[in-house]
Design an enzyme around this catalytic site. Structure first.
Site, PDB file in Angstrom:
ATOM      1  N   GLU A  39     110.979  77.046  43.278  1.00  0.00           N
ATOM      2  CA  GLU A  39     111.885  76.982  44.472  1.00  0.00           C
ATOM      3  C   GLU A  39     111.479  77.341  45.699  1.00  0.00           C
ATOM      4  O   GLU A  39     110.834  78.307  46.115  1.00  0.00           O
ATOM      5  CB  GLU A  39     113.037  78.302  43.979  1.00  0.00           C
ATOM      6  N   GLY A  90     122.128  75.993  46.431  1.00  0.00           N
ATOM      7  CA  GLY A  90     123.457  75.774  47.127  1.00  0.00           C
ATOM      8  C   GLY A  90     124.292  77.245  46.729  1.00  0.00           C
ATOM      9  O   GLY A  90     125.318  77.451  47.424  1.00  0.00           O
ATOM     10  N   HIS A 476     128.606  67.886  51.305  1.00  0.00           N
ATOM     11  CA  HIS A 476     128.781  67.477  49.969  1.00  0.00           C
ATOM     12  C   HIS A 476     127.859  66.139  49.909  1.00  0.00           C
ATOM     13  O   HIS A 476     128.594  65.004  49.476  1.00  0.00           O
ATOM     14  CB  HIS A 476     130.034  67.364  49.650  1.00  0.00           C
TER      15      HIS A 476
HETATM   16  C1  LIG Z   1     128.099  76.061  53.336  1.00  0.00           C
HETATM   17  C2  LIG Z   1     128.265  75.241  52.167  1.00  0.00           C
HETATM   18  C3  LIG Z   1     129.469  75.442  51.391  1.00  0.00           C
HETATM   19  C4  LIG Z   1     129.588  74.513  50.143  1.00  0.00           C
HETATM   20  N1  LIG Z   1     130.777  75.187  49.388  1.00  0.00           N
HETATM   21  C5  LIG Z   1     130.923  74.339  48.299  1.00  0.00           C
HETATM   22  C6  LIG Z   1     132.060  74.715  47.416  1.00  0.00           C
HETATM   23  O1  LIG Z   1     132.896  75.488  47.771  1.00  0.00           O
HETATM   24  N2  LIG Z   1     132.057  74.042  46.302  1.00  0.00           N
HETATM   25  C7  LIG Z   1     131.043  73.040  45.888  1.00  0.00           C
HETATM   26  O2  LIG Z   1     131.211  72.475  44.665  1.00  0.00           O
HETATM   27  N3  LIG Z   1     130.112  72.819  46.574  1.00  0.00           N
HETATM   28  C8  LIG Z   1     129.913  73.276  47.586  1.00  0.00           C
HETATM   29  N4  LIG Z   1     128.859  72.945  48.621  1.00  0.00           N
HETATM   30  C9  LIG Z   1     127.974  72.226  48.248  1.00  0.00           C
HETATM   31  C10 LIG Z   1     126.914  72.486  47.002  1.00  0.00           C
HETATM   32  O3  LIG Z   1     126.211  73.607  47.614  1.00  0.00           O
HETATM   33  C11 LIG Z   1     126.050  71.447  46.503  1.00  0.00           C
HETATM   34  O4  LIG Z   1     126.674  70.394  46.129  1.00  0.00           O
HETATM   35  C12 LIG Z   1     125.195  72.118  45.583  1.00  0.00           C
HETATM   36  O5  LIG Z   1     124.526  73.206  45.548  1.00  0.00           O
HETATM   37  C13 LIG Z   1     124.098  70.871  44.938  1.00  0.00           C
HETATM   38  O6  LIG Z   1     123.625  71.346  43.818  1.00  0.00           O
HETATM   39  P1  LIG Z   1     122.202  70.714  43.406  1.00  0.00           P
HETATM   40  O7  LIG Z   1     121.952  71.086  41.964  1.00  0.00           O
HETATM   41  O8  LIG Z   1     122.261  69.219  43.788  1.00  0.00           O
HETATM   42  O9  LIG Z   1     121.290  71.260  44.611  1.00  0.00           O
HETATM   43  P2  LIG Z   1     121.128  72.814  45.259  1.00  0.00           P
HETATM   44  O10 LIG Z   1     121.905  73.519  44.611  1.00  0.00           O
HETATM   45  O11 LIG Z   1     121.059  72.189  46.850  1.00  0.00           O
HETATM   46  O12 LIG Z   1     119.597  73.260  44.825  1.00  0.00           O
HETATM   47  C14 LIG Z   1     118.321  72.464  45.218  1.00  0.00           C
HETATM   48  C15 LIG Z   1     117.192  73.514  45.202  1.00  0.00           C
HETATM   49  O13 LIG Z   1     116.118  72.741  45.493  1.00  0.00           O
HETATM   50  C16 LIG Z   1     115.138  73.436  46.472  1.00  0.00           C
HETATM   51  N5  LIG Z   1     114.389  72.264  46.766  1.00  0.00           N
HETATM   52  C17 LIG Z   1     114.172  71.391  47.414  1.00  0.00           C
HETATM   53  N6  LIG Z   1     113.236  70.617  47.687  1.00  0.00           N
HETATM   54  C18 LIG Z   1     112.212  71.244  46.959  1.00  0.00           C
HETATM   55  C19 LIG Z   1     110.711  71.175  46.741  1.00  0.00           C
HETATM   56  N7  LIG Z   1     110.135  70.257  47.539  1.00  0.00           N
HETATM   57  N8  LIG Z   1     110.428  72.328  46.116  1.00  0.00           N
HETATM   58  C20 LIG Z   1     110.887  73.428  45.599  1.00  0.00           C
HETATM   59  N9  LIG Z   1     112.091  73.420  45.883  1.00  0.00           N
HETATM   60  C21 LIG Z   1     112.909  72.634  46.448  1.00  0.00           C
HETATM   61  C22 LIG Z   1     116.269  73.764  47.650  1.00  0.00           C
HETATM   62  O14 LIG Z   1     115.398  74.897  48.138  1.00  0.00           O
HETATM   63  C23 LIG Z   1     117.410  74.280  46.629  1.00  0.00           C
HETATM   64  O15 LIG Z   1     117.412  75.486  46.479  1.00  0.00           O
HETATM   65  C24 LIG Z   1     128.615  73.725  49.572  1.00  0.00           C
HETATM   66  C25 LIG Z   1     127.594  73.760  50.281  1.00  0.00           C
HETATM   67  C26 LIG Z   1     127.413  74.124  51.613  1.00  0.00           C
HETATM   68  C27 LIG Z   1     126.176  74.019  52.401  1.00  0.00           C
END
Ligand SMILES: Cc1cc2nc3c(=O)[nH]c(=O)nc-3n(C[C@H](O)[C@H](O)[C@H](O)COP(=O)(O)OP(=O)(O)OC[C@H]3O[C@@H](n4cnc5c(N)ncnc54)[C@H](O)[C@@H]3O)c2cc1C
Ligand code: SF4
Length: 560
Positions: A39, A90, A476
């Site tokens: 991470e 996120g 999103h």
């Molecule tokens: C302010 C805000 C409010 C939101 N509110 C909502 C909500 O209420 N409801 C909802 O459904 N969604 C919400 N979202 C969207 C939600 O956060 C994302 O859709 C969700 O987190 C995506 O999940 P994921 O598994 O794709 O990746 P993420 O949860 O984004 O996780 C990906 C992780 O990979 C890590 N990473 C990236 N590249 C690398 C690398 N090369 N090496 C190691 N680690 C890496 C990142 O640091 C991150 O921690 C919100 C987003 C924000 C910014």
């Protein structure tokens, strides 16, 4: 060299610890695999989380500038993309709204017909909902009541609903009361009842928000997963000359927060799960395809990127008697028409830094005409109500006075991401966006913001970057490595296996193949649950081929 299972550092390396990554880590450790989670972001606790958004260095992520927070903004020609970066992905910064999309989303996009989605998905949504501790929001704050009043005045009062959220709000619970694990039969951590401080997007310091480090990732670590914080993956290469990855992979990392000593490390594993989010996984895979580490990745990488067609507007009431920052980050929503969904959003009292980005509501076509109209609106407002207008444009008191409206449209619309040298910086390649412009102005949503301002006695507001640069903001971003029937149409198959490689999966928002029209995290979690359900327990696979011995683990079209 042919390695047996124990000659790898790990069976699986999961890249990213967000929704897809935490589900993968938990389910894989449960199945007996040795799992590492790499991470890039930091680990957050109630002690080091910021109190307000003015603690920019603990809120914003830009390590080269010394900012080591958990919230990031990336600027593209077609959208400003907000995303999280932390142990827990996120979930640390998200607003915890967890809504299932309408059933019709499974009938559009490249995943159509690949599975009986409407029959299969409900059980994965149920598991995801239980693990994320979803409940109907019981705490309506002033902003929610104002949204309801404005909806009634707009003729859509019947569509008002309380959001489904991942927040610990026990029925009859005392705010702030600490109780032993209420979710996992004593396996999880102690939790505390929500105090309705509105701080969810600045990170919950009270143990009430069901962030991934308190559920999926917590359980994964408890069962043996190794989480490596501040560790950025920079390379993934097939081992021992087996170009399809059948002999495992070498994963190379650097310390993401280091300025000088980047502390490179190399780990070996049988299988890899990319879970770095839509943007993060696309960026990493483009880099790896380009440098020759994973040349066989589908040329569909970067296609079908979607953003839920969002716009942020709202109403600010300077000197208003109510503190609209109270409640939870997103407590309620309405539908102003069949396609347009609006949620009432807030930041906690004192988190006024975003106040620099909001301005007087402006309609009109994008471009110079809209900027001229905005300037005219500001001048007219200054002449009519000089004191109030100055108060509305300065940031102090913003969170206490501003009801933010997040408008999402479930209309089909997508962009493409490419790996290019931008004209203004030809020295290296970056992700750049291409495609048709997305709307920054939803006329009916602006009408609704005016109605809300009438109800509150305040000013209707827009986002300044949307007016000046005609670029919508979105939290999103989904797609870019979509599920499809073959590499001609997408990057992974319906079991999330990467076309062209063995033992390689993608479990994050990048695989989502349709515009959901609702916040995507619940769907990302449910899809990851489904993907992991296809991986057999370690004990049931050939121990020397932990994740590669069965036909299930081969990318389609490859011989068993
Ligand atoms: C302010 C805000 C409010 C939101 N509110 C909502 C909500 O209420 N409801 C909802 O459904 N969604 C919400 N979202 C969207 C939600 O956060 C994302 O859709 C969700 O987190 C995506 O999940 P994921 O598994 O794709 O990746 P993420 O949860 O984004 O996780 C990906 C992780 O990979 C890590 N990473 C990236 N590249 C690398 C690398 N090369 N090496 C190691 N680690 C890496 C990142 O640091 C991150 O921690 C919100 C987003 C924000 C910014
Ligand atoms: S409102 Fe406050 S206490 Fe409740 S979940 Fe959000 S940050 Fe935590």
């Amino acid at each position: 060299m042919v390695r047996n299972g124990n000659q790898f550092d790990f069976d699986f390396i999961v890249i990213g610890s967000g929704f897809g990554g935490s589900v993968s880590a938990h389910r894989l450790t449960e199945k007996g695999y040795r799992v590492a989670v790499m991470e890039m972001g930091r680990r957050w606790t109630p002690e080091n989380l910021p109190h307000t958004s003015w603690s920019i260095h603990r809120w914003f992520w830009r390590p080269t500038l010394g900012l080591r927070g958990f919230f990031n903004m990336r600027f593209f020609k077609h959208a400003t993309i907000f995303h999280g970066c932390a142990v827990g992905g996120g979930s640390i910064t998200y607003a915890c709204t967890l809504l299932p999309p309408p059933e019709k989303v499974w009938e559009s996009g490249s995943w159509t017909g690949l599975s009986d989605w409407n029959a299969e998905m409900p059980r994965h949504y149920e598991t995801a909902a239980r693990m994320l501790g979803i409940t109907e929001n019981k705490i309506l704050g002033p902003a929610d009541h104002l949204l309801q009043k404005a909806a009634e005045a707009f003729g859509v009062g019947h569509t008002f609903y309380c959001t489904k959220v991942g927040i610990f709000q026990p029925a009859g619970g005392v705010p702030g009361e600490i109780v032993p694990d209420p979710f996992f039969g004593g396996e999880g951590p102690d939790r505390s009842a929500c105090i309705a401080c509105g701080g969810c997007m600045i990170g919950c310091r009270f143990g009430a928000k069901n962030t991934l480090d308190l559920n999926y990732l917590y359980l994964a670590e408890k069962h043996g997963a190794h989480v490596f914080p501040e560790t950025k993956v920079v390379d993934v290469k097939p081992l021992d000359g087996a170009s399809d990855g059948s002999a495992g992979y070498e994963v190379s990392t650097v310390k993401s927060t280091a300025w000088i000593r980047h502390q490179p490390h190399h780990f070996t594993c049988r299988a890899v799960v990319f879970s770095a989010s839509s943007l993060g996984t696309m960026e990493l895979l483009f880099r790896l395809k380009e440098k020759g580490s994973l040349p066989a990745l589908s040329s569909q990488l970067g296609q079908h990127v979607r953003t839920n067609s969002e716009s942020l507007i709202g109403a600010r009431t300077p000197g208003g008697s109510q503190d609209v920052s109270l409640g939870i980050a997103i407590g309620s929503g309405i539908y102003i028409d069949e396609h347009t969904h609006i949620e009432a959003v807030r930041y906690p009292n004192g988190s006024d830094a975003m106040g620099f980005l909001t301005t007087i509501l402006t309609d009109g076509r994008p471009g110079p005409q809209r900027i001229a109209l905005w300037l005219k609106n500001v001048v007219v407002a200054l002449l009519r109500h000089p004191f109030k207008t100055v108060r509305v444009l300065q940031p102090i008191g913003w969170a206490r006075e501003f009801v933010i409206l997040l408008c999402m449209q479930a209309l089909e619309g997508e962009i493409e991401m490419r790996w290019r040298r931008p004209w203004f910086w030809p020295f290296r390649k970056f992700l750049v966006s291409r495609g048709k412009k997305m709307p920054t102005y939803i006329p009916k949503a602006n009408e609704f913001a005016r109605k809300l301002a009438q109800v509150t006695g305040g000013f209707p507001m827009s986002m300044l970057p949307e007016i000046l640069f005609d670029i919508p903001g979105t939290a999103h971003c989904i797609g870019g490595c979509v599920i499809a029937d073959s590499s001609t149409h997408g990057v992974v198959d319906d079991h999330h296996r990467v076309f062209g490689y063995r033992n390689m999966y993608i479990c994050d928002g990048s695989v989502v193949a349709a515009n959901l029209g609702v916040n995507p995290s619940l769907t990302i979690t449910a899809l990851a649950e489904r993907a992991m359900s296809f991986i057999p327990p370690k004990a049931e696979t050939n121990a020397n081929h932990a994740a590669s011995g069965t036909r299930d683990h081969l990318a389609p079209g490859r011989p068993a």
